[in-house]
Design a protein around this motif. Structure first.
Motif, PDB file in Angstrom:
ATOM      1  N   GLY A 143       0.814  -1.215   0.000  1.00  0.00           N
ATOM      2  CA  GLY A 143       0.000   0.000   0.000  1.00  0.00           C
ATOM      3  C   GLY A 143       0.848   1.265   0.000  1.00  0.00           C
ATOM      4  O   GLY A 143       0.468   2.295   0.556  1.00  0.00           O
ATOM      5  N   HIS A 144       2.011   1.174  -0.638  1.00  0.00           N
ATOM      6  CA  HIS A 144       2.977   2.292  -0.661  1.00  0.00           C
ATOM      7  C   HIS A 144       2.838   3.015  -2.002  1.00  0.00           C
ATOM      8  O   HIS A 144       2.861   2.376  -3.053  1.00  0.00           O
ATOM      9  CB  HIS A 144       4.388   1.695  -0.518  1.00  0.00           C
ATOM     10  CG  HIS A 144       5.481   2.694  -0.306  1.00  0.00           C
ATOM     11  ND1 HIS A 144       6.040   2.936   0.921  1.00  0.00           N
ATOM     12  CD2 HIS A 144       6.131   3.513  -1.174  1.00  0.00           C
ATOM     13  CE1 HIS A 144       6.975   3.851   0.817  1.00  0.00           C
ATOM     14  NE2 HIS A 144       7.059   4.223  -0.444  1.00  0.00           N
ATOM     15  N   LYS A 145       2.697   4.326  -1.966  1.00  0.00           N
ATOM     16  CA  LYS A 145       2.627   5.076  -3.229  1.00  0.00           C
ATOM     17  C   LYS A 145       4.010   5.126  -3.869  1.00  0.00           C
ATOM     18  O   LYS A 145       5.025   5.046  -3.163  1.00  0.00           O
ATOM     19  CB  LYS A 145       2.129   6.489  -2.971  1.00  0.00           C
ATOM     20  CG  LYS A 145       0.682   6.527  -2.536  1.00  0.00           C
ATOM     21  CD  LYS A 145       0.215   7.938  -2.328  1.00  0.00           C
ATOM     22  CE  LYS A 145      -1.258   7.925  -1.924  1.00  0.00           C
ATOM     23  NZ  LYS A 145      -1.810   9.229  -1.678  1.00  0.00           N
ATOM     24  N   GLY A 146       4.067   5.298  -5.166  1.00  0.00           N
ATOM     25  CA  GLY A 146       5.368   5.371  -5.825  1.00  0.00           C
ATOM     26  C   GLY A 146       5.262   6.034  -7.184  1.00  0.00           C
ATOM     27  O   GLY A 146       4.157   6.266  -7.699  1.00  0.00           O
ATOM     28  N   THR A 147       6.430   6.357  -7.734  1.00  0.00           N
ATOM     29  CA  THR A 147       6.477   6.951  -9.070  1.00  0.00           C
ATOM     30  C   THR A 147       7.514   6.208  -9.907  1.00  0.00           C
ATOM     31  O   THR A 147       8.641   5.987  -9.443  1.00  0.00           O
ATOM     32  CB  THR A 147       6.877   8.443  -8.998  1.00  0.00           C
ATOM     33  OG1 THR A 147       5.922   9.141  -8.198  1.00  0.00           O
ATOM     34  CG2 THR A 147       6.929   9.061 -10.384  1.00  0.00           C
ATOM     35  N   VAL A 148       7.124   5.854 -11.114  1.00  0.00           N
ATOM     36  CA  VAL A 148       8.067   5.302 -12.082  1.00  0.00           C
ATOM     37  C   VAL A 148       8.237   6.341 -13.176  1.00  0.00           C
ATOM     38  O   VAL A 148       7.257   6.784 -13.787  1.00  0.00           O
ATOM     39  CB  VAL A 148       7.536   3.999 -12.727  1.00  0.00           C
ATOM     40  CG1 VAL A 148       8.532   3.479 -13.763  1.00  0.00           C
ATOM     41  CG2 VAL A 148       7.247   2.941 -11.677  1.00  0.00           C
ATOM     42  N   MET A 149       9.480   6.739 -13.388  1.00  0.00           N
ATOM     43  CA  MET A 149       9.760   7.648 -14.499  1.00  0.00           C
ATOM     44  C   MET A 149      10.730   6.951 -15.448  1.00  0.00           C
ATOM     45  O   MET A 149      11.687   6.314 -15.010  1.00  0.00           O
ATOM     46  CB  MET A 149      10.375   8.959 -13.993  1.00  0.00           C
ATOM     47  CG  MET A 149      10.629   9.952 -15.107  1.00  0.00           C
ATOM     48  SD  MET A 149      10.818  11.633 -14.489  1.00  0.00           S
ATOM     49  CE  MET A 149      12.296  11.453 -13.534  1.00  0.00           C
ATOM     50  N   SER A 150      10.468   7.069 -16.741  1.00  0.00           N
ATOM     51  CA  SER A 150      11.331   6.438 -17.732  1.00  0.00           C
ATOM     52  C   SER A 150      11.877   7.489 -18.685  1.00  0.00           C
ATOM     53  O   SER A 150      11.151   8.400 -19.105  1.00  0.00           O
ATOM     54  CB  SER A 150      10.558   5.374 -18.523  1.00  0.00           C
ATOM     55  OG  SER A 150      10.075   4.363 -17.656  1.00  0.00           O
ATOM     56  N   ILE A 151      13.168   7.340 -19.011  1.00  0.00           N
ATOM     57  CA  ILE A 151      13.785   8.250 -19.975  1.00  0.00           C
ATOM     58  C   ILE A 151      13.546   7.664 -21.364  1.00  0.00           C
ATOM     59  O   ILE A 151      13.985   6.551 -21.666  1.00  0.00           O
ATOM     60  CB  ILE A 151      15.306   8.394 -19.737  1.00  0.00           C
ATOM     61  CG1 ILE A 151      15.617   8.682 -18.268  1.00  0.00           C
ATOM     62  CG2 ILE A 151      15.868   9.477 -20.650  1.00  0.00           C
ATOM     63  CD1 ILE A 151      15.382  10.080 -17.789  1.00  0.00           C
ATOM     64  N   LEU A 152      12.856   8.410 -22.182  1.00  0.00           N
ATOM     65  CA  LEU A 152      12.552   7.962 -23.549  1.00  0.00           C
ATOM     66  C   LEU A 152      13.470   8.676 -24.534  1.00  0.00           C
ATOM     67  O   LEU A 152      14.470   9.277 -24.141  1.00  0.00           O
ATOM     68  CB  LEU A 152      11.074   8.240 -23.851  1.00  0.00           C
ATOM     69  CG  LEU A 152      10.083   7.680 -22.818  1.00  0.00           C
ATOM     70  CD1 LEU A 152       8.661   8.131 -23.126  1.00  0.00           C
ATOM     71  CD2 LEU A 152      10.158   6.155 -22.773  1.00  0.00           C
ATOM     72  N   THR A 153      13.158   8.605 -25.797  1.00  0.00           N
ATOM     73  CA  THR A 153      13.874   9.382 -26.820  1.00  0.00           C
ATOM     74  C   THR A 153      12.837   9.854 -27.833  1.00  0.00           C
ATOM     75  O   THR A 153      11.716   9.318 -27.900  1.00  0.00           O
ATOM     76  CB  THR A 153      14.911   8.546 -27.596  1.00  0.00           C
ATOM     77  OG1 THR A 153      14.218   7.475 -28.234  1.00  0.00           O
ATOM     78  CG2 THR A 153      15.987   7.986 -26.698  1.00  0.00           C
ATOM     79  N   GLN A 154      13.238  10.810 -28.649  1.00  0.00           N
ATOM     80  CA  GLN A 154      12.334  11.279 -29.711  1.00  0.00           C
ATOM     81  C   GLN A 154      11.835  10.111 -30.554  1.00  0.00           C
ATOM     82  O   GLN A 154      10.690  10.100 -31.026  1.00  0.00           O
ATOM     83  CB  GLN A 154      13.061  12.291 -30.607  1.00  0.00           C
ATOM     84  CG  GLN A 154      12.156  12.801 -31.720  1.00  0.00           C
ATOM     85  CD  GLN A 154      12.920  13.478 -32.839  1.00  0.00           C
ATOM     86  OE1 GLN A 154      13.848  14.234 -32.602  1.00  0.00           O
ATOM     87  NE2 GLN A 154      12.510  13.205 -34.072  1.00  0.00           N
TER      88      GLN A 154
END
Ligand code: HXC
Ligand code: NAP
Length: 291
Positions: A143-154
């Motif tokens: 029950g822990h909030k979280g954030t996933v961020m991914s580095i993309l490209t054009q």
């Protein structure tokens, strides 16, 4: 190496945030990690090369007086990712996962071996997925909030010749961001991305800007703002997107490229038209004096 300067952010903005950056020992991941540490985050980095991780950890300790946690881990190896996440969680849950590790090189697609294709897709697509699933299932169970961020490209948005495995894998990573935003949103898990334009790093430039490209139009000509990006600009966007200020943003990927992809969409003649003298524009105007 310091990214500190005038900033919108409080010095303790990320205090209490435990963040894993894959591939955080070099390049953009390292710069983003430094910014996170400057703002009080508890940083964990991983990569394949122990010596690169150790050197970055030492630099951060010397510069910022902060110890960071390092893990040697090939994100293509699902078992290794599982073991790393167990080891990380043993010290405390992550709050943020940054999928940054990537592989890419220039090659004609018809000449690619299957191993070459797999090498890139396994890092970028599967590696990001393995890390995301390992973090997500722990967050959901607790029950822990979280954030996933991914580095993309054009290339995830437009496709890109000669880097087809990377383009396909990054497009898949964008699909993951959008899919999980809905699936995991009810658990308080956000999934976001950034789409950087050219930000010089040794890793990318060695593989994507070989000597053979010298003589091409300078890369800046293809960017509306006529320059490449500075690492602190990307790092500050990556701070914003994981911060509470961005708490209502999910499923979105933010482009930070100085207008590069739009300059490309406008076509090569846009750059030439931007060089026209006033006399050329005047010659096209019906009411300007043609004398
Ligand atoms: C064709 C190539 C190749 C090339 C490797 N291979 N380089 N094929 N052209 N230039 C083939 C090999 O011959 C082999 O296939 C297969 O790929 C695996 O190669 P290995 O060297 O054994 O793999 P590995 O050691 O796992 O290295 C993975 C890698 C490497 C992706 C190939 O480049 C790497 O470690 N990259 C990590 C860092 C990186 O790429 N950074 C740049 C990110 S920049 P065969 O069949 O011969 O066995 C980015 C976007 C930037 O993502 C956008 C800028 C504007
Ligand atoms: P980089 O320095 O080569 O970074 C790649 C990092 O990923 C390295 O630290 C590398 O460390 C790690 N890595 C690679 N394969 C891995 C694996 N299998 N397991 C774990 N770690 C792995 O290149 P960069 O330019 O900073 O790129 C960082 C990110 O930005 C990438 O996602 C890239 O696609 C993206 N990007 C960069 C640009 C740019 O202009 N630089 C533009 C758009 C997007 P090890 O080799 O030690 O494993």
């Amino acid at each position: 190496m310091t990214l500190a300067r005038n900033t919108l952010y409080r010095d303790d903005l990320l205090a209490g945030q435990r963040i894993l950056i894959t591939g955080g020992g070099s390049g953009l991941g390292k710069s983003i990690g430094q910014r996170y540490v400057e703002l009080g985050a508890d940083l964990v980095i991983c990569g394949r090369r122990a010596e690169v991780l150790a050197q970055t950890a030492q630099e951060f300790q010397d510069l910022l007086g902060v110890r960071i946690e390092t893990h040697v881990c090939d994100v293509r190896d699902a078992q290794a990712v599982h073991a790393m996440m167990d080891a990380i969680w043993a010290q405390g849950p992550l709050d943020v996962l940054l999928n940054n590790a990537a592989g890419n090189f220039l090659a004609r697609t018809d000449q690619l071996s299957t191993r070459a294709f797999d090498a890139v897709v396994d890092i970028v697509l599967k590696g990001s997925a393995y890390c995301t699933m390992e973090a997500g299932r722990r967050w959901i169970a607790a029950g822990h909030k979280g954030t996933v961020m991914s580095i993309l490209t054009q290339s995830a948005l437009t496709g890109m010749p000669y880097t087809v495995p990377s383009a396909m894998a990054k497009a898949g990573a964008l699909a993951m961001i959008r899919s999980l935003a809905v699936e995991w949103g009810p658990y308080g898990i956000r999934t976001v991305g950034v789409v950087p334009g050219p930000f010089p790093t040794e890793g990318a430039w060695k593989r994507l800007m070989p000597q053979e490209r010298i003589g091409e139009a300078p890369i800046e000509h293809g960017v509306a703002l006529r320059r490449v990006g500075e690492h602190h600009e990307l790092a500050d966007l990556c701070v914003y997107l994981i911060s509470d200020s961005a708490a209502f943003i999910t499923g979105e990927a933010v482009v930070i490229d100085g207008g590069r992809w739009l300059q490309g969409a406008a076509g090569a003649s846009a750059y030439h038209m931007q060089q026209w003298p006033d006399s050329t524009w005047d010659s096209l105007h019906p009411k300007k004096d043609k004398a």
